[in-house]
Design an enzyme around this catalytic site. Structure first.
Site, PDB file in Angstrom:
ATOM      1  N   SER A   1       0.796  -1.204   0.000  1.00 40.58           N
ATOM      2  CA  SER A   1       0.000   0.000   0.000  1.00 40.58           C
ATOM      3  C   SER A   1       0.842   1.273   0.000  1.00 40.58           C
ATOM      4  O   SER A   1       1.513   1.564  -0.981  1.00 40.58           O
ATOM      5  CB  SER A   1      -0.925  -0.063   1.218  1.00 40.58           C
ATOM      6  OG  SER A   1      -2.001   0.798   1.077  1.00 40.58           O
TER       7      SER A   1
ATOM      8  N   ASP B   1      10.059   4.729 -10.279  1.00 44.19           N
ATOM      9  CA  ASP B   1       9.659   5.307 -11.563  1.00 44.19           C
ATOM     10  C   ASP B   1      10.408   6.594 -11.876  1.00 44.19           C
ATOM     11  O   ASP B   1      10.646   6.915 -13.049  1.00 44.19           O
ATOM     12  CB  ASP B   1       8.151   5.575 -11.569  1.00 44.19           C
ATOM     13  CG  ASP B   1       7.333   4.318 -11.810  1.00 44.19           C
ATOM     14  OD1 ASP B   1       7.929   3.232 -11.891  1.00 44.19           O
ATOM     15  OD2 ASP B   1       6.094   4.429 -11.903  1.00 44.19           O
TER      16      ASP B   1
ATOM     17  N   LYS C   1      -0.924  -4.097  -3.318  1.00 41.82           N
ATOM     18  CA  LYS C   1      -2.185  -3.521  -2.856  1.00 41.82           C
ATOM     19  C   LYS C   1      -2.312  -2.108  -3.414  1.00 41.82           C
ATOM     20  O   LYS C   1      -1.626  -1.198  -2.981  1.00 41.82           O
ATOM     21  CB  LYS C   1      -2.190  -3.520  -1.333  1.00 41.82           C
ATOM     22  CG  LYS C   1      -3.549  -3.386  -0.659  1.00 41.82           C
ATOM     23  CD  LYS C   1      -4.204  -2.072  -0.846  1.00 41.82           C
ATOM     24  CE  LYS C   1      -5.427  -1.919   0.023  1.00 41.82           C
ATOM     25  NZ  LYS C   1      -5.917  -0.540  -0.027  1.00 41.82           N
TER      26      LYS C   1
END
Length: 543
Positions: free
Chosen positions: A304, A315, A329
Site C-alpha cells: 500500500s 519510476d 495492494k
C-alpha cells in the site's frame, strides 16, 4: 490534510492505503457527499431488503436479533466487492483506528506476560505510569480490584483492562520485589504516543538507516526528525527500510517521497468512478535529501503506502529498490460514518505510480487472494526471481527508460532471496513461548548497573553472550514447557547469541540499540549496503 493536484481542479483527500494482512487497519478520508446512484434501482433493492427483514422479524419461528442479521448482511455484501472494503462495527471502531492515529489512550507501559503474570517491562517515558512511580519489574496482580494474575490473562485482556479514555482513572495493584505488601496506584489515563519510525542510526560514516514500520498520523514528522539528525551526523547515503510495512496514510507517503525528488515530479495519482476521487500528487517543495544515493528495502510484507513510496522512487529513477516483490495492494479506501457510529470503509479508487502502473494484484478469487503469499513461497518466488513471470502488456518505463511492470506489487531492481539459514525452529519456540523475553528481562534486571555503566559502542563491540547465558535461556524455556533442542542450538549458536545480545540491548538502549545488532540477520539490508554504486548510477542516467 494534504493537498493533491488534479489536472482540472485541486481537491483535498486525506485518503489512506491499506492491506489485507493488516487485518482491519483500513482508514482514510471521510466523504460526506452521497454518491450518485440510480435512485429507482436502489430504492427497489432497499425495499426488497426491508420486506425480507420485516417478514423474518414478524414470522420466523425463533426469536432473532435483526441488528445481527443486518450486520451479517452488510459483511456478506462487501465480500462481493474487493478484499479491502470493510465494515467496522461500533465496538471495534476505536481499536481499528488506533494503530494509525500515532497514539492511544491508556496508562503508558510496555508489558509482557511471564508465567501468567503481567510484568511491567518499562513505564513509557513521560506517561502517567512513570509519573505515579510504576517501575520496571513490577508485577500487576489486580486491576480495579479484579485479580489478573494466574487467571490466564492474554495480551488482549491486558489491553482491554488498562486502555481507556484520556482522563479516566484505573486502580492498579502491583507486587514489587523487596516489598512485603502490594502497592496500589491510581493512574489517570492519558494519550500515549506510538512511534512508526522504529529506528534511525548511522551504519557507517556515510550511510544512514531509517526503519519505518507503518504510515501513521505522526510518521512524516518522525521521519523528518530522523532524516535531519542523520544528515547532521554526516549522512550522504541512505537506506530506507520498508520491509513488512503494511501501509497507512497516503498523504504521509506522498510527503516522504517529496523529501527525495525535485519539484514537479509526479508521485502518485488515483482514478475512481467519480471525478472527485481522481487526484494527482506532485513534488512541490525543496526536499531534505534530493541529492545523495538512496536505497529502499521492500519484501512481500511491504504494501500500500509502502508501494506508493517505492513505486514513485523507482519510476523517477531516484532510488534503487532492493529485496523481494512487494504485496500488491493498489486500492484506496475511504471511511464513511454510518448513523449508529459504525463505519464503512469503501474502495473508491485505484492508485497508479508515475509511469502508470497499477500495483494491485488480481482479486477475483478471494481464497486465492488470501493465500497469495503462501502460494509465492511454495512456488519458489522467495528464493528465485526467475519464478516470477510478468505480463508484457503491463510493461512500463521509468523516467530514464528502464523497464518496470505492473499487475501485482513492486518488483525490486535487485532481488535478494530469503535466507533460510537465519531461522531456527527451536529459537522460534523460545520466542513464541515468551522464554527469550523472560530470560533477557531477568538478565537485565540482575545486571542493570553493569550494563548502564557501558556505552553502547562498548556494548556493541565487546559484549559477548556466554554459555552460561545460553544455558539460562534453555532452562527458562524448559520452565515454559519448551523442550530443549541442543542439536538446533549448536547448529545455530551464533544466531542464538545475536538475538540474545539484541534483546538485552533493546532493554537498555531501546530500538536504536536493538536494530544495529538485529540487522546483522537482515539479509536484504546486508546486500543493499554493497549496492550504493548501482544507486549512484541511477542519478547518472538522469543527467
Amino acid at each position: 490534510m494534504s493537498e493533491y493536484k488534479n489536472s482540472n481542479y485541486q481537491i483535498r483527500l486525506p485518503i489512506i492505503i491499506t492491506v489485507a494482512i493488516a487485518a482491519g487497519i483500513l482508514i482514510g478520508a471521510t466523504f460526506t457527499d452521497k454518491p450518485t446512484v440510480v435512485q429507482n434501482d436502489l430504492g427497489k433493492s432497499m425495499q426488497k431488503f426491508k420486506e425480507v427483514l420485516t417478514l423474518i422479524d414478524r414470522n420466523y419461528v425463533d426469536q432473532v436479533n435483526t441488528d445481527d442479521l443486518v450486520e451479517d448482511a452488510i459483511e456478506h455484501m462487501l465480500t462481493n466487492l474487493d478484499p479491502h472494503s470493510a465494515y467496522i462495527p461500533v465496538k471495534n471502531k476505536v481499536a481499528a483506528n488506533e494503530g494509525l492515529q500515532g497514539n492511544f489512550e491508556g496508562i503508558g507501559i510496555e508489558f509482557n506476560i511471564f508465567k501468567d503474570t503481567i510484568v511491567v517491562v518499562s513505564p513509557l517515558s513521560g506517561g502517567p505510569s512513570e509519573a505515579v512511580g510504576l517501575l520496571s519489574g513490577d508485577k500487576i496482580i489486580r486491576v480495579d480490584g479484579e485479580t489478573v494474575a494466574g487467571v490466564g490473562f492474554t495480551n488482549r485482556d491486558v489491553q482491554k483492562a488498562l486502555k481507556g479514555p484520556k482522563g479516566s482513572e484505573v486502580e492498579v495493584t502491583v507486587k514489587r520485589k523487596g516489598k512485603k505488601e502490594p502497592i496500589i496506584f491510581n493512574i489517570i489515563r492519558d494519550k500515549i504516543p506510538q512511534h512508526s519510525v522504529d529506528a534511525s542510526y548511522m551504519i557507517s560514516d556515510e550511510i544512514g538507516y531509517i526503519k519505518v514500520s507503518r504510515f501513521s498520523a505522526t510518521t512524516y514528522d518522525e521521519f523528518k526528525v530522523a532524516l535531519e539528525e542523520l544528515k547532521s551526523n554526516g549522512m550522504t547515503k541512505l537506506v530506507l527500510d520498508l520491509q513488512g510495512n503494511p501501509g497507512g496514510y497516503m498523504n504521509h507517503a506522498i510527503n516522504m517521497v517529496d523529501e527525495f525528488v525535485p519539484d514537479d515530479n509526479k508521485i502518485v495519482y488515483t482514478l475512481g468512478k467519480q471525478k472527485r476521487f481522481n487526484s494527482q500528487a506532485f513534488a512541490d517543495r525543496k526536499g531534505l535529501f534530493e541529492k545523495g544515493e538512496l536505497i529502499v528495502l521492500v519484501n512481500e510484507g511491504s504494501a500500500s503506502a509502502s508501494e506508493i513510496v517505492s513505486g514513485a522512487l523507482q519510476d523517477n529513477d531516484r532510488a534503487l529498490i532492493v529485496g523481494r516483490r512487494s504485496f500488491g495492494k493498489g486500492l484506496v479506501q475511504a471511511p464513511m460514518d454510518l448513523s449508529d457510529g459504525s463505519e464503512l470503509r469503501l474502495t473508491i479508487s485505484r492508485y497508479y505510480t508515475p509511469s502508470g502502473r497499477s500495483i494491485q494484484k488480481p482479486y477475483e478469487d478471494y481464497e486465492d487472494y488470501s493465500k497469495d503469499l503462501i502460494a509465492r513461497f511454495e512456488h519458489g518466488e522467495f528464493f528465485s526471481s526467475d519464478s516470477i513471470k510478468f505480463n508484457d502488456s503491463l510493461k512500463y518505463e521509468t523516467s530514464s527508460g528502464r523497464t518496470v511492470y505492473g499487475g501485482g506489487g513492486i518488483m525490486p531492481d535487485y532481488f535478494v532471496p530469503l535466507d533460510t539459514t537465519m531461522t531456527s525452529a527451536y529459537l522460534n519456540r523460545l520466542f513464541t513461548s515468551n522464554s527469550m523475553q523472560e530470560f533477557t528481562f531477568n538478565y537485565v534486571a540482575k545486571n542493570k548497573d553493569k550494563l548502564n555503566a557501558m556505552s553502547y559502542e562498548d556494548y556493541y563491540q565487546n559484549f559477548s553472550v556466554t554459555q552460561t547465558m545460553l544455558d539460562g535461556l534453555v532452562k527458562t524455556g524448559e520452565l515454559n514447557d519448551v523442550k530443549p533442542d541442543f542439536k538446533d542450538l549448536n547448529k545455530h549458536k551464533d544466531l542464538f547469541k545475536l538475538h540474545l545480545k539484541a534483546q538485552v540491548a533493546r532493554q537498555i538502549w531501546n530500538n536504536n540499540g536493538f536494530y544495529p545488532i538485529f540487522n546483522q540477520t537482515n539479509e536484504i539490508l546486508q546486500q543493499a549496503i554493497k549496492l550504493f554504486d548501482e544507486a549512484e548510477n541511477l542519478d547518472r542516467t538522469k543527467m
